[in-house]
Design a protein around this motif. Sequence first.
Motif, PDB file in Angstrom:
ATOM      1  N   GLY A  26       1.735   9.806  -6.965  1.00 51.08           N
ATOM      2  CA  GLY A  26       2.965   9.002  -7.006  1.00 51.08           C
ATOM      3  C   GLY A  26       3.443   8.130  -5.781  1.00 51.08           C
ATOM      4  O   GLY A  26       3.891   7.222  -5.599  1.00 51.08           O
ATOM      5  N   PRO A  27       3.678   9.083  -4.684  1.00 49.51           N
ATOM      6  CA  PRO A  27       3.842   8.560  -3.261  1.00 49.51           C
ATOM      7  C   PRO A  27       3.110   7.480  -2.843  1.00 49.51           C
ATOM      8  O   PRO A  27       3.366   6.393  -2.301  1.00 49.51           O
ATOM      9  CB  PRO A  27       3.814   9.874  -2.269  1.00 49.51           C
ATOM     10  CG  PRO A  27       4.191  10.827  -3.284  1.00 49.51           C
ATOM     11  CD  PRO A  27       3.477  10.578  -4.627  1.00 49.51           C
ATOM     12  N   ALA A  28       1.745   7.448  -2.880  1.00 50.45           N
ATOM     13  CA  ALA A  28       0.894   6.692  -2.555  1.00 50.45           C
ATOM     14  C   ALA A  28       1.105   5.263  -3.376  1.00 50.45           C
ATOM     15  O   ALA A  28       0.956   4.118  -2.596  1.00 50.45           O
ATOM     16  CB  ALA A  28      -0.696   6.926  -2.495  1.00 50.45           C
ATOM     17  N   GLY A  29       1.387   5.467  -4.844  1.00 53.75           N
ATOM     18  CA  GLY A  29       1.516   4.082  -5.403  1.00 53.75           C
ATOM     19  C   GLY A  29       2.748   3.622  -5.042  1.00 53.75           C
ATOM     20  O   GLY A  29       2.798   2.321  -4.952  1.00 53.75           O
ATOM     21  N   PHE A  30       3.850   4.267  -4.598  1.00 57.45           N
ATOM     22  CA  PHE A  30       5.177   3.880  -4.357  1.00 57.45           C
ATOM     23  C   PHE A  30       4.879   3.149  -2.886  1.00 57.45           C
ATOM     24  O   PHE A  30       5.393   1.984  -2.704  1.00 57.45           O
ATOM     25  CB  PHE A  30       6.317   4.750  -4.130  1.00 57.45           C
ATOM     26  CG  PHE A  30       7.549   4.362  -3.450  1.00 57.45           C
ATOM     27  CD1 PHE A  30       8.471   3.566  -4.219  1.00 57.45           C
ATOM     28  CD2 PHE A  30       7.678   4.717  -2.225  1.00 57.45           C
ATOM     29  CE1 PHE A  30       9.412   3.354  -3.689  1.00 57.45           C
ATOM     30  CE2 PHE A  30       8.980   4.229  -1.460  1.00 57.45           C
ATOM     31  CZ  PHE A  30       9.693   3.382  -2.423  1.00 57.45           C
ATOM     32  N   LEU A  31       4.212   3.744  -2.055  1.00 55.63           N
ATOM     33  CA  LEU A  31       4.044   3.061  -0.771  1.00 55.63           C
ATOM     34  C   LEU A  31       3.266   1.785  -0.604  1.00 55.63           C
ATOM     35  O   LEU A  31       3.420   0.797  -0.312  1.00 55.63           O
ATOM     36  CB  LEU A  31       3.176   4.183   0.062  1.00 55.63           C
ATOM     37  CG  LEU A  31       3.230   3.482   1.674  1.00 55.63           C
ATOM     38  CD1 LEU A  31       4.404   3.614   2.278  1.00 55.63           C
ATOM     39  CD2 LEU A  31       2.156   4.591   2.395  1.00 55.63           C
ATOM     40  N   LEU A  32       2.155   1.681  -1.743  1.00 60.70           N
ATOM     41  CA  LEU A  32       1.470   0.545  -1.807  1.00 60.70           C
ATOM     42  C   LEU A  32       2.287  -0.443  -2.456  1.00 60.70           C
ATOM     43  O   LEU A  32       1.984  -1.773  -1.845  1.00 60.70           O
ATOM     44  CB  LEU A  32       0.029   0.989  -2.659  1.00 60.70           C
ATOM     45  CG  LEU A  32      -0.944   1.677  -1.835  1.00 60.70           C
ATOM     46  CD1 LEU A  32      -1.939   2.186  -2.884  1.00 60.70           C
ATOM     47  CD2 LEU A  32      -1.436   1.027  -0.609  1.00 60.70           C
ATOM     48  N   SER A  33       2.939  -0.233  -3.277  1.00 58.42           N
ATOM     49  CA  SER A  33       4.037  -1.170  -4.150  1.00 58.42           C
ATOM     50  C   SER A  33       4.978  -1.632  -2.908  1.00 58.42           C
ATOM     51  O   SER A  33       5.220  -2.936  -2.879  1.00 58.42           O
ATOM     52  CB  SER A  33       4.523  -0.805  -5.247  1.00 58.42           C
ATOM     53  OG  SER A  33       3.645  -0.204  -6.214  1.00 58.42           O
ATOM     54  N   TRP A  34       5.315  -0.815  -2.042  1.00 59.01           N
ATOM     55  CA  TRP A  34       6.301  -1.301  -1.340  1.00 59.01           C
ATOM     56  C   TRP A  34       5.881  -2.210  -0.280  1.00 59.01           C
ATOM     57  O   TRP A  34       6.505  -3.038   0.066  1.00 59.01           O
ATOM     58  CB  TRP A  34       7.262  -0.207  -0.633  1.00 59.01           C
ATOM     59  CG  TRP A  34       8.287  -0.524   0.274  1.00 59.01           C
ATOM     60  CD1 TRP A  34       9.563  -0.690   0.029  1.00 59.01           C
ATOM     61  CD2 TRP A  34       8.261  -0.811   1.821  1.00 59.01           C
ATOM     62  NE1 TRP A  34      10.094  -0.901   0.919  1.00 59.01           N
ATOM     63  CE2 TRP A  34       9.362  -0.874   2.135  1.00 59.01           C
ATOM     64  CE3 TRP A  34       7.237  -0.764   2.668  1.00 59.01           C
ATOM     65  CZ2 TRP A  34       9.765  -1.374   3.641  1.00 59.01           C
ATOM     66  CZ3 TRP A  34       7.397  -0.940   3.825  1.00 59.01           C
ATOM     67  CH2 TRP A  34       8.679  -1.242   4.406  1.00 59.01           C
ATOM     68  N   VAL A  35       4.691  -1.686   0.226  1.00 62.97           N
ATOM     69  CA  VAL A  35       4.141  -2.837   1.326  1.00 62.97           C
ATOM     70  C   VAL A  35       3.465  -4.116   0.783  1.00 62.97           C
ATOM     71  O   VAL A  35       4.011  -4.970   1.354  1.00 62.97           O
ATOM     72  CB  VAL A  35       2.688  -1.983   1.801  1.00 62.97           C
ATOM     73  CG1 VAL A  35       1.987  -2.812   2.783  1.00 62.97           C
ATOM     74  CG2 VAL A  35       3.123  -0.627   2.770  1.00 62.97           C
ATOM     75  N   ALA A  36       3.118  -4.116  -0.446  1.00 64.13           N
ATOM     76  CA  ALA A  36       2.745  -5.323  -1.134  1.00 64.13           C
ATOM     77  C   ALA A  36       3.914  -6.163  -1.344  1.00 64.13           C
ATOM     78  O   ALA A  36       4.088  -7.619  -0.908  1.00 64.13           O
ATOM     79  CB  ALA A  36       2.065  -5.238  -2.279  1.00 64.13           C
ATOM     80  N   GLY A  37       5.285  -5.516  -1.777  1.00 63.06           N
ATOM     81  CA  GLY A  37       6.482  -6.284  -1.903  1.00 63.06           C
ATOM     82  C   GLY A  37       7.056  -6.680  -0.766  1.00 63.06           C
ATOM     83  O   GLY A  37       7.544  -8.019  -0.447  1.00 63.06           O
ATOM     84  N   PHE A  38       7.123  -5.904   0.403  1.00 64.33           N
ATOM     85  CA  PHE A  38       7.597  -6.300   1.825  1.00 64.33           C
ATOM     86  C   PHE A  38       6.501  -7.688   2.405  1.00 64.33           C
ATOM     87  O   PHE A  38       7.021  -8.383   3.092  1.00 64.33           O
ATOM     88  CB  PHE A  38       7.422  -5.205   2.790  1.00 64.33           C
ATOM     89  CG  PHE A  38       7.822  -5.604   4.008  1.00 64.33           C
ATOM     90  CD1 PHE A  38       9.163  -5.593   4.456  1.00 64.33           C
ATOM     91  CD2 PHE A  38       6.709  -5.744   5.222  1.00 64.33           C
ATOM     92  CE1 PHE A  38       9.540  -5.808   5.804  1.00 64.33           C
ATOM     93  CE2 PHE A  38       7.194  -5.894   6.286  1.00 64.33           C
ATOM     94  CZ  PHE A  38       8.469  -6.121   6.971  1.00 64.33           C
ATOM     95  N   VAL A  39       5.367  -7.272   2.168  1.00 69.39           N
ATOM     96  CA  VAL A  39       4.509  -8.455   2.785  1.00 69.39           C
ATOM     97  C   VAL A  39       4.748 -10.038   1.986  1.00 69.39           C
ATOM     98  O   VAL A  39       4.997 -10.853   2.878  1.00 69.39           O
ATOM     99  CB  VAL A  39       3.064  -8.374   2.482  1.00 69.39           C
ATOM    100  CG1 VAL A  39       1.868  -9.508   2.852  1.00 69.39           C
ATOM    101  CG2 VAL A  39       2.539  -7.062   3.756  1.00 69.39           C
ATOM    102  N   ASP A  40       4.754  -9.854   0.673  1.00 63.78           N
ATOM    103  CA  ASP A  40       5.237 -11.099   0.152  1.00 63.78           C
ATOM    104  C   ASP A  40       6.413 -11.598   0.316  1.00 63.78           C
ATOM    105  O   ASP A  40       6.594 -12.899   0.459  1.00 63.78           O
ATOM    106  CB  ASP A  40       4.944 -10.760  -1.359  1.00 63.78           C
ATOM    107  CG  ASP A  40       4.902 -11.951  -2.483  1.00 63.78           C
ATOM    108  OD1 ASP A  40       4.321 -13.176  -1.715  1.00 63.78           O
ATOM    109  OD2 ASP A  40       5.287 -12.024  -3.464  1.00 63.78           O
TER     110      ASP A  40
END
Length: 82
Positions: A21-35
């Motif tokens: 869960g934490p890795a999925g959350f972190l990857l989603s957050w990074v992708a949203g932040f970059v976009d």
Amino acid sequence: MTIASRSKDIPNLSAFLISDGPAGFLLSWVAGFVDTSAFIILFGIFTAHVTGNIALAGSSFVSEDAETTITRLLMLPTLVMF
């Protein structure tokens, strides 16, 4: 005829990503932040342009803004060519 079952020693990547869960959350957050940051920096152009520009083209189509609708739709093939 028998069907070979999946070997136990082969890791299942999708099960690992779902269980972590934490890795999925972190990857989603990074992708949203970059976009989001690229959208702001590029003055309204999406880096993940297909989904964003289609949504904005639909929004401008509903508000009957033909110029903006055409501009957003023309961004799709233009960004694909580069």
